[in-house]
Design a protein around this motif. Structure first.
Motif, PDB file in Angstrom:
ATOM      1  N   GLN A  25       0.849  -1.186   0.000  1.00  0.00           N
ATOM      2  CA  GLN A  25       0.000   0.000   0.000  1.00  0.00           C
ATOM      3  C   GLN A  25       0.887   1.239   0.000  1.00  0.00           C
ATOM      4  OE1 GLN A  25      -2.519   0.218   3.466  1.00  0.00           O
ATOM      5  NE2 GLN A  25      -1.034  -0.862   4.728  1.00  0.00           N
ATOM      6  N   ASP A  26       0.313   2.358  -0.410  1.00  0.00           N
ATOM      7  CA  ASP A  26       1.030   3.622  -0.430  1.00  0.00           C
ATOM      8  C   ASP A  26       1.293   4.096   0.997  1.00  0.00           C
ATOM      9  OD1 ASP A  26       1.002   3.707  -3.205  1.00  0.00           O
ATOM     10  OD2 ASP A  26      -0.865   4.862  -3.292  1.00  0.00           O
ATOM     11  N   GLY A  27       2.416   4.798   1.154  1.00  0.00           N
ATOM     12  CA  GLY A  27       2.751   5.348   2.470  1.00  0.00           C
ATOM     13  C   GLY A  27       3.224   4.300   3.455  1.00  0.00           C
ATOM     14  N   CYS A  28       3.701   3.201   2.967  1.00  0.00           N
ATOM     15  CA  CYS A  28       4.152   2.074   3.809  1.00  0.00           C
ATOM     16  C   CYS A  28       5.668   1.954   3.649  1.00  0.00           C
ATOM     17  CB  CYS A  28       3.425   0.806   3.366  1.00  0.00           C
ATOM     18  SG  CYS A  28       4.098  -0.742   3.979  1.00  0.00           S
ATOM     19  N   ALA A  29       6.422   2.370   4.666  1.00  0.00           N
ATOM     20  CA  ALA A  29       7.886   2.345   4.584  1.00  0.00           C
ATOM     21  C   ALA A  29       8.434   0.936   4.328  1.00  0.00           C
ATOM     22  CB  ALA A  29       8.494   2.959   5.843  1.00  0.00           C
ATOM     23  N   PRO A  30       7.938  -0.104   5.021  1.00  0.00           N
ATOM     24  CA  PRO A  30       8.433  -1.459   4.719  1.00  0.00           C
ATOM     25  C   PRO A  30       8.128  -1.875   3.269  1.00  0.00           C
ATOM     26  CG  PRO A  30       7.340  -1.447   6.846  1.00  0.00           C
ATOM     27  CD  PRO A  30       7.060  -0.117   6.206  1.00  0.00           C
ATOM     28  N   LYS A  55      -5.363  -2.454  -0.160  1.00  0.00           N
ATOM     29  CA  LYS A  55      -6.618  -1.735   0.066  1.00  0.00           C
ATOM     30  C   LYS A  55      -7.105  -1.064  -1.210  1.00  0.00           C
ATOM     31  CE  LYS A  55      -5.849  -0.972   4.940  1.00  0.00           C
ATOM     32  NZ  LYS A  55      -5.713   0.005   6.009  1.00  0.00           N
ATOM     33  N   ALA A  56      -8.424  -0.976  -1.311  1.00  0.00           N
ATOM     34  CA  ALA A  56      -9.080  -0.263  -2.407  1.00  0.00           C
ATOM     35  C   ALA A  56      -9.062   1.233  -2.084  1.00  0.00           C
ATOM     36  CB  ALA A  56     -10.515  -0.763  -2.546  1.00  0.00           C
ATOM     37  N   PRO A  57      -9.352   2.094  -3.068  1.00  0.00           N
ATOM     38  CA  PRO A  57      -9.385   3.535  -2.795  1.00  0.00           C
ATOM     39  C   PRO A  57     -10.330   3.919  -1.648  1.00  0.00           C
ATOM     40  CG  PRO A  57      -9.413   3.138  -5.152  1.00  0.00           C
ATOM     41  CD  PRO A  57      -9.543   1.802  -4.485  1.00  0.00           C
ATOM     42  N   SER A  58     -11.342   3.107  -1.400  1.00  0.00           N
ATOM     43  CA  SER A  58     -12.284   3.382  -0.305  1.00  0.00           C
ATOM     44  C   SER A  58     -11.668   3.146   1.070  1.00  0.00           C
ATOM     45  CB  SER A  58     -13.519   2.502  -0.458  1.00  0.00           C
ATOM     46  OG  SER A  58     -13.167   1.139  -0.272  1.00  0.00           O
ATOM     47  N   GLY A  59     -10.512   2.459   1.107  1.00  0.00           N
ATOM     48  CA  GLY A  59      -9.856   2.149   2.381  1.00  0.00           C
ATOM     49  C   GLY A  59     -10.115   0.741   2.869  1.00  0.00           C
TER      50      GLY A  59
END
Length: 128
Positions: A25-30, A55-59
């Motif tokens: 997912q985006d924003g995931c350092a690992p 995750k989907a754009p809805s979260g």
């Protein structure tokens, strides 16, 4: 010296029918660290990894993440693809591919640690 080359065609039942999904997912350092590691792999090795969103754009989790019970990212899931057939009421055969999870690694450290052995076991990325 005479050179002979031999090509062996394996029956489908003897072939490696696996997919390697990497949930990120985006924003995931690992996840970013894992993607940086994948850039160091050979083209054949990297091509075996199918990066998919957790995750989907809805979260909410994607349908594939739910189907394979993936909760965290990054997660590598090895699935075996099988052809499942059933006879319908008219006696016609109805076939679909079914994916069964056979192994998983959660977290960048675990995925990186086991990646070469996983590629060896489930893909043709490393010629023998």
């Amino acid at each position: 010296m005479v050179s002979i080359s031999l090509m062996v065609i394996l029956p489908k039942t003897m072939m490696k029918n696996y997919k390697l999904y990497v949930f990120t997912q985006d924003g995931c350092a690992p996840c970013d660290r894992l993607k940086d590691h994948v850039k160091t792999l050979t083209e054949n090795e990297a091509a075996e990894l199918d990066f998919v969103p957790l995750k989907a754009p809805s979260g909410s989790r994607t349908a594939l993440a739910e189907e394979l019970s993936v909760e965290l990212s990054p997660t590598l899931v090895v699935v075996h693809e099988e052809l499942s057939c059933q006879l319908d009421a008219d006696g016609d055969e109805d076939c679909d591919y079914v994916e069964q999870s056979v192994e998983r690694f959660v977290g960048a450290n675990s995925i990186i640690e086991h990646l070469q052995a996983t590629l060896d076991a489930y893909t043709y990325a490393h010629p023998e």
